[in-house]
Design a protein around this motif. Structure first.
Motif, PDB file in Angstrom:
ATOM      1  N   SER A 227       0.409  -1.555   0.387  1.00 20.36           N
ATOM      2  CA  SER A 227      -0.023  -0.146  -0.097  1.00 20.36           C
ATOM      3  C   SER A 227       0.668   1.222   0.236  1.00 20.36           C
ATOM      4  N   ALA A 228       2.199   1.360   0.278  1.00 14.84           N
ATOM      5  CA  ALA A 228       2.855   2.782   0.595  1.00 14.84           C
ATOM      6  C   ALA A 228       3.185   2.792  -0.541  1.00 14.84           C
TER       7      ALA A 228
ATOM      8  N   PRO B 152      -6.128   3.259   9.739  1.00 15.32           N
ATOM      9  CA  PRO B 152      -7.495   2.906   9.454  1.00 15.32           C
ATOM     10  C   PRO B 152      -7.314   1.186   9.338  1.00 15.32           C
ATOM     11  N   LYS B 153      -8.969   0.863   8.891  1.00 17.46           N
ATOM     12  CA  LYS B 153      -8.513  -0.380   9.290  1.00 17.46           C
ATOM     13  C   LYS B 153      -8.264  -0.862   7.987  1.00 17.46           C
ATOM     14  N   GLU B 154      -8.575   0.021   7.220  1.00 17.38           N
ATOM     15  CA  GLU B 154      -8.717  -0.130   5.811  1.00 17.38           C
ATOM     16  C   GLU B 154      -6.959  -0.627   5.342  1.00 17.38           C
ATOM     17  N   VAL B 155      -6.286   0.022   6.550  1.00 20.21           N
ATOM     18  CA  VAL B 155      -4.720   0.010   5.914  1.00 20.21           C
ATOM     19  C   VAL B 155      -4.392  -1.061   6.545  1.00 20.21           C
ATOM     20  N   ARG B 156      -4.650  -1.373   7.981  1.00 18.40           N
ATOM     21  CA  ARG B 156      -4.549  -2.341   8.838  1.00 18.40           C
ATOM     22  C   ARG B 156      -4.516  -3.930   8.022  1.00 18.40           C
TER      23      ARG B 156
ATOM     24  N   ILE C  28       1.580   5.360  -2.543  1.00 13.62           N
ATOM     25  CA  ILE C  28       1.401   6.523  -2.143  1.00 13.62           C
ATOM     26  C   ILE C  28       3.120   7.267  -2.267  1.00 13.62           C
TER      27      ILE C  28
ATOM     28  N   PHE D 205      -1.723  11.445   8.227  1.00 19.18           N
ATOM     29  CA  PHE D 205      -0.783  11.640   8.854  1.00 19.18           C
ATOM     30  C   PHE D 205      -0.142  12.435   9.882  1.00 19.18           C
TER      31      PHE D 205
ATOM     32  N   LEU E 188      -4.026   1.290  16.423  1.00 18.34           N
ATOM     33  CA  LEU E 188      -5.024   1.924  16.543  1.00 18.34           C
ATOM     34  C   LEU E 188      -5.493   3.234  15.924  1.00 18.34           C
ATOM     35  N   THR E 189      -4.336   3.668  16.106  1.00 18.29           N
ATOM     36  CA  THR E 189      -4.832   5.072  15.107  1.00 18.29           C
ATOM     37  C   THR E 189      -4.681   4.986  13.603  1.00 18.29           C
TER      38      THR E 189
ATOM     39  N   THR F  97      -6.135  15.278  10.467  1.00 15.55           N
ATOM     40  CA  THR F  97      -7.200  14.518  10.590  1.00 15.55           C
ATOM     41  C   THR F  97      -7.721  13.380  11.420  1.00 15.55           C
ATOM     42  N   ALA F  98      -8.775  12.841  11.738  1.00 20.89           N
ATOM     43  CA  ALA F  98      -8.829  11.777  12.982  1.00 20.89           C
ATOM     44  C   ALA F  98      -7.803  11.179  12.429  1.00 20.89           C
ATOM     45  N   HIS F  99      -7.431  10.615  10.859  1.00 25.12           N
ATOM     46  CA  HIS F  99      -6.798   8.751  10.721  1.00 25.12           C
ATOM     47  C   HIS F  99      -5.435   9.227  10.105  1.00 25.12           C
TER      48      HIS F  99
END
Lengths: 286, 167
Positions: A37-38, A102-106, A41, A191, A99-100, A187-189
């Protein structure tokens, strides 16, 4: 095309570590990936233009999670979500950092993948630095391990030689470790602008074995603030000791940060100092 | 490269997939499934979210070739015989969308959460210490709604979880 990785053509799924190492050794413009995934980016930022091939490590069984009395050992391709859901009793700093994200990245991102970016914004890197982790590396004819601080040579610059891959990471299991993670982002999630991981012990009302790691939008990989650690070690656990130690993060040279379109360097130092103070107060229960 | 995968329950073969292609590229450009949106390309807006092997993923950051042999579910695969599914209906009932651009992503995130609550509710409780609002926030944290209509989405999520005994 959306990304400037026009030259990227090949995708290999080796079955063994040896096969992966030899593919990387004989092809200078191949890079290993796990979740992958990285990559998108970095390529969007124009950092991967010369890459011609991916060597996917997900086809190699490197996803074990093991805990002994002395160590916790994680395979390189363990995903963030697998780690979060594992039976291990995770140290607070690691659990909170996970937990900081996002689930989609986890679901996709791996322990080894994010480590090899040496990226200061990646939360797990900061947590693993606070936990004194050790990186296990395999080359075509050797195996070695290295402390995480030395492994982080620079952003996108792991201490790996050509043909070497990270196979796993381990960190010592410390009894009575107090640890926590805090992050400031837009934002909540998002960088992190600044994030802080602390791991320490308290004995008889005094600090011992203190590690303070800082990540975020730095010019370097995540760093330990040894000045702050030194100002805590052996001292009484009081508001005053903690506030004075946290202020050392404001000093020039403690953090290599610049002003960017999101925040000024002064503000980043300020955030670091505040988050260090709050995180330590929280983990020691003051 | 040719890859084969299951998309919305159907065995699908896609030709001429490049290593640089993302799963989102394949879904939108090769399979004409336009539900998943391209929003931020890597900063985390959530509009491209689909489910791969029961897990929510950002399809704009997922190498297409890595999806080979896997089970992919997109928003197009939710309706059955012309009927919207539970999550979609609740979105309509509560008016949980405005412009709609982020909606497929939010819906897929909730679909993944509902599946997680079905398959492993005790793990969900354990990870979040039993705080249901925490479970919902964690499921939605990677999604942005620029019309800022978050409350009805959160309410939908809380309702769906309470139906699974999580409240």
């Amino acid at each position: 095309m959306p990304f400037n990785i026009q030259s990227l053509e090949d995708y290999y799924s080796p079955r063994t570590v040896k096969e992966a190492c030899s593919l990387l050794l004989s092809n200078q413009d191949f890079i290993p990936i796990a979740g992958g995934s990285a990559i998108y980016i970095f390529s969007a930022k124009g950092l991967l233009q010369d890459v011609r091939g991916f060597v996917s490590l997900n086809s190699i069984p490197l996803n074990g999670i093991h805990g002994s009395d002395a160590y916790v050992e994680l395979g390189a391709t363990v995903t963030h979500q697998e780690l979060l859901e594992s039976r291990l009793q995770l140290p607070g700093v690691l659990r909170e950092a996970l937990l900081t994200i996002p689930k989609e990245v986890r679901s996709v991102g791996t322990v080894g993948g994010q480590l090899c970016t040496c990226f200061p914004n990646f939360d797990l890197n900061v947590a693993l630095l606070a936990l004194d982790a050790e990186v296990m590396v395999t080359g075509s004819d050797h195996v070695r391990s290295e402390g995480i601080e030395k492994f982080f040579k620079g952003v996108l610059e792991p201490d790996l030689r050509r043909g070497e891959i990270v196979t796993g990471i381990r960190f010592p299991k410390k009894r009575d470790l107090l640890s926590g993670y805090s992050k400031a982002a837009l934002t909540a999630h998002g960088f992190s602008l600044i994030s802080v991981g602390v791991a320490l012990k308290v004995s008889g009302g005094f600090f011992e074995d203190v590690r303070v790691a800082v990540g975020g939008t730095l010019n370097t990989s995540p760093v330990r603030l040894k000045g702050v650690e030194g100002a805590l070690r052996g001292r009484a656990v009081t508001h005053q000791t903690i506030s004075e130690a946290a202020e050392l993060a404001l000093r020039d040279g403690a953090l290599n940060v610049s002003t960017d379109f999101k925040t000024s360097s002064e503000y980043k130092r300020h955030l670091a100092s505040v988050l260090i103070r709050r995180t330590i107060l929280r983990v020691v229960g003051l | 490269m040719r890859i084969s995968l299951r998309v919305n329950g159907e065995e699908t073969v896609v030709d001429d997939v490049k290593a640089r292609n993302t799963l989102l590229d394949v879904l939108r450009d090769k399979l004409n499934l336009k539900g998943a949106k391209k929003g931020c390309e890597g900063e985390g807006c959530g509009a491209c979210t689909v489910i791969v092997d029961s897990r929510p993923v950002y399809s704009c950051m997922y190498p297409a070739i890595a999806a080979s042999g896997r089970d992919v579910l997109t928003v197009e695969g939710l309706e059955m015989g012309g009927e919207l599914d539970r999550v979609q209906k609740e979105f309509v009932n509560r008016w949980a969308f405005q412009c709609g651009y982020c909606t497929p992503g939010f819906i897929m995130a909730l679909e993944a959460l509902v599946r997680e609550a079905d398959s492993n509710p005790s793990k969900l409780r354990e990870v979040y210490g039993g705080k249901v609002r925490g479970i919902v926030e964690d499921a939605l944290i990677g999604h942005i709604c620029r019309c800022t209509g978050y409350e009805p989405i959160v309410e939908t999520a809380l309702l769906l979880l309470s139906e699974k005994g999580l409240d």
